[in-house]
Design a protein around this motif. Sequence first.
Motif, PDB file in Angstrom:
ATOM      1  N   GLY A 164     -74.900 -29.529  15.883  1.00 33.58           N
ATOM      2  CA  GLY A 164     -74.668 -28.103  16.060  1.00 33.58           C
ATOM      3  C   GLY A 164     -75.961 -27.325  16.212  1.00 33.58           C
ATOM      4  O   GLY A 164     -76.979 -27.652  15.588  1.00 33.58           O
ATOM      5  N   TYR A 165     -75.909 -26.266  17.043  1.00 36.19           N
ATOM      6  CA  TYR A 165     -77.095 -25.449  17.318  1.00 36.19           C
ATOM      7  C   TYR A 165     -76.718 -23.970  17.345  1.00 36.19           C
ATOM      8  O   TYR A 165     -75.559 -23.599  17.546  1.00 36.19           O
ATOM      9  CB  TYR A 165     -77.710 -25.819  18.668  1.00 36.19           C
ATOM     10  CG  TYR A 165     -78.127 -27.260  18.795  1.00 36.19           C
ATOM     11  CD1 TYR A 165     -79.419 -27.664  18.470  1.00 36.19           C
ATOM     12  CD2 TYR A 165     -77.230 -28.227  19.241  1.00 36.19           C
ATOM     13  CE1 TYR A 165     -79.806 -28.992  18.596  1.00 36.19           C
ATOM     14  CE2 TYR A 165     -77.603 -29.554  19.363  1.00 36.19           C
ATOM     15  CZ  TYR A 165     -78.895 -29.931  19.040  1.00 36.19           C
ATOM     16  OH  TYR A 165     -79.263 -31.244  19.162  1.00 36.19           O
ATOM     17  N   CYS A 166     -77.739 -23.126  17.190  1.00 45.01           N
ATOM     18  CA  CYS A 166     -77.586 -21.674  17.295  1.00 45.01           C
ATOM     19  C   CYS A 166     -78.661 -21.132  18.231  1.00 45.01           C
ATOM     20  O   CYS A 166     -79.626 -21.833  18.554  1.00 45.01           O
ATOM     21  CB  CYS A 166     -77.738 -21.011  15.924  1.00 45.01           C
ATOM     22  SG  CYS A 166     -76.555 -21.591  14.691  1.00 45.01           S
ATOM     23  N   ASP A 167     -78.493 -19.865  18.644  1.00 50.29           N
ATOM     24  CA  ASP A 167     -79.570 -19.269  19.425  1.00 50.29           C
ATOM     25  C   ASP A 167     -80.698 -18.846  18.486  1.00 50.29           C
ATOM     26  O   ASP A 167     -80.664 -19.115  17.283  1.00 50.29           O
ATOM     27  CB  ASP A 167     -79.057 -18.134  20.317  1.00 50.29           C
ATOM     28  CG  ASP A 167     -78.538 -16.933  19.538  1.00 50.29           C
ATOM     29  OD1 ASP A 167     -79.045 -16.664  18.433  1.00 50.29           O
ATOM     30  OD2 ASP A 167     -77.623 -16.250  20.044  1.00 50.29           O
ATOM     31  N   SER A 207     -82.271 -15.633  10.691  1.00 47.75           N
ATOM     32  CA  SER A 207     -83.147 -16.465   9.863  1.00 47.75           C
ATOM     33  C   SER A 207     -82.788 -17.938   9.994  1.00 47.75           C
ATOM     34  O   SER A 207     -81.670 -18.297  10.391  1.00 47.75           O
ATOM     35  CB  SER A 207     -83.035 -16.043   8.396  1.00 47.75           C
ATOM     36  OG  SER A 207     -81.746 -16.373   7.887  1.00 47.75           O
ATOM     37  N   ASP A 208     -83.736 -18.791   9.626  1.00 47.21           N
ATOM     38  CA  ASP A 208     -83.475 -20.228   9.629  1.00 47.21           C
ATOM     39  C   ASP A 208     -82.339 -20.572   8.673  1.00 47.21           C
ATOM     40  O   ASP A 208     -81.461 -21.381   8.999  1.00 47.21           O
ATOM     41  CB  ASP A 208     -84.738 -20.998   9.230  1.00 47.21           C
ATOM     42  CG  ASP A 208     -85.786 -21.011  10.329  1.00 47.21           C
ATOM     43  OD1 ASP A 208     -85.410 -20.858  11.507  1.00 47.21           O
ATOM     44  OD2 ASP A 208     -86.976 -21.169  10.009  1.00 47.21           O
ATOM     45  N   TYR A 209     -82.361 -19.966   7.491  1.00 51.33           N
ATOM     46  CA  TYR A 209     -81.342 -20.266   6.484  1.00 51.33           C
ATOM     47  C   TYR A 209     -79.948 -19.936   7.007  1.00 51.33           C
ATOM     48  O   TYR A 209     -79.018 -20.747   6.898  1.00 51.33           O
ATOM     49  CB  TYR A 209     -81.621 -19.475   5.204  1.00 51.33           C
ATOM     50  CG  TYR A 209     -80.555 -19.632   4.142  1.00 51.33           C
ATOM     51  CD1 TYR A 209     -80.499 -20.781   3.359  1.00 51.33           C
ATOM     52  CD2 TYR A 209     -79.602 -18.633   3.937  1.00 51.33           C
ATOM     53  CE1 TYR A 209     -79.511 -20.938   2.390  1.00 51.33           C
ATOM     54  CE2 TYR A 209     -78.616 -18.782   2.972  1.00 51.33           C
ATOM     55  CZ  TYR A 209     -78.577 -19.929   2.200  1.00 51.33           C
ATOM     56  OH  TYR A 209     -77.601 -20.078   1.251  1.00 51.33           O
ATOM     57  N   TYR A 210     -79.794 -18.745   7.593  1.00 50.27           N
ATOM     58  CA  TYR A 210     -78.487 -18.322   8.095  1.00 50.27           C
ATOM     59  C   TYR A 210     -78.016 -19.237   9.225  1.00 50.27           C
ATOM     60  O   TYR A 210     -76.855 -19.660   9.266  1.00 50.27           O
ATOM     61  CB  TYR A 210     -78.564 -16.880   8.591  1.00 50.27           C
ATOM     62  CG  TYR A 210     -77.230 -16.338   9.073  1.00 50.27           C
ATOM     63  CD1 TYR A 210     -76.311 -15.808   8.180  1.00 50.27           C
ATOM     64  CD2 TYR A 210     -76.891 -16.382  10.425  1.00 50.27           C
ATOM     65  CE1 TYR A 210     -75.085 -15.329   8.610  1.00 50.27           C
ATOM     66  CE2 TYR A 210     -75.670 -15.911  10.868  1.00 50.27           C
ATOM     67  CZ  TYR A 210     -74.775 -15.380   9.958  1.00 50.27           C
ATOM     68  OH  TYR A 210     -73.557 -14.917  10.397  1.00 50.27           O
ATOM     69  N   ARG A 215     -81.483 -23.090  14.524  1.00 54.25           N
ATOM     70  CA  ARG A 215     -81.900 -22.309  15.694  1.00 54.25           C
ATOM     71  C   ARG A 215     -82.573 -23.171  16.757  1.00 54.25           C
ATOM     72  O   ARG A 215     -83.291 -24.110  16.442  1.00 54.25           O
ATOM     73  CB  ARG A 215     -82.895 -21.224  15.282  1.00 54.25           C
ATOM     74  CG  ARG A 215     -82.347 -20.165  14.362  1.00 54.25           C
ATOM     75  CD  ARG A 215     -83.291 -18.980  14.302  1.00 54.25           C
ATOM     76  NE  ARG A 215     -84.604 -19.343  13.767  1.00 54.25           N
ATOM     77  CZ  ARG A 215     -85.707 -18.624  13.949  1.00 54.25           C
ATOM     78  NH1 ARG A 215     -85.664 -17.521  14.676  1.00 54.25           N
ATOM     79  NH2 ARG A 215     -86.848 -18.995  13.416  1.00 54.25           N
ATOM     80  N   VAL A 216     -82.350 -22.797  18.022  1.00 53.97           N
ATOM     81  CA  VAL A 216     -83.127 -23.341  19.129  1.00 53.97           C
ATOM     82  C   VAL A 216     -84.175 -22.289  19.480  1.00 53.97           C
ATOM     83  O   VAL A 216     -83.851 -21.216  19.997  1.00 53.97           O
ATOM     84  CB  VAL A 216     -82.246 -23.649  20.354  1.00 53.97           C
ATOM     85  CG1 VAL A 216     -83.100 -24.165  21.506  1.00 53.97           C
ATOM     86  CG2 VAL A 216     -81.164 -24.661  19.989  1.00 53.97           C
TER      87      VAL A 216
END
Length: 263
Positions: A62-65, A69-72, A106-107
């Motif tokens: 799984g990835y995010c934009d 924050s990194d934690y979130y 995050r990416v």
Amino acid sequence: MCRLFTIASFFFLFGLFAQVNTVQTVYFEFDKYSLKDSQIKALISLVNSIQLSQFEAIQLYGYCDDRGSDYYNDKLSINRVATVQKILLSNGITQNKIFICDGRGRVIIDKDTVKNLEKTRDKNRRVELIFIKNTTYTTFPVNPKVGDLIVLNQITFDMGSSILSFKAKKELDKIFEILKNHKTLRFEIKGHVCCTSNKFTDAIDEETQNRNLSVNRAKNVFNYFRSKGISPYRMTYKGYGNRFPLGKGDEFDRRVEFMITKL
């Protein structure tokens, strides 16, 4: 928000049908880990169309934009993986087929150089499903591909031991030379054991007296490659205990294997 959903849906369908049942991609809306009904139906359709017997395992990443924050985003990426995993489990995929569920957060991108920032962010909000084919090699392939499993008979261990033998190190040195020529290749080191009772899934490591022998075998290979200069970011390691005997004798089950996860 409607515009984002349209883009996400387009990329989701493209990911499903433009590739050949090796890596599939599910895209998510901004700050969401739920899927629309149309996306769920498309994912179920994919599962039903695949001959699962041809695949050894499924890996979920799984990835995010880049926003937040990194934690979130670590938590958000894990939740996205959990959403896809739940759909798979509810539609005939057994838990032992899903080997890896990894939220990678995050990416990171350079906003000043990306040509289409929003489109790039749309693509980065995703879960990748990697279907690992039953392709096994006894030597490291010249042209490796994602899903290749390499079982090397020279890399085995003494009973109850996670210490690398001289013969094993010589074989790892050969692999190290190959890895230097494939600088972007990533892989998982899979540790195995033999000869445990049905009561336990792993064996005791004589060096540590802990019941994590398969993990330590894989970890020692990881550390050996790291000492030779291979980046730890290219490697992961995991112990699989006694779940996957080769059926060729105990000696061959006291082993490590390599699975290519990314090129």
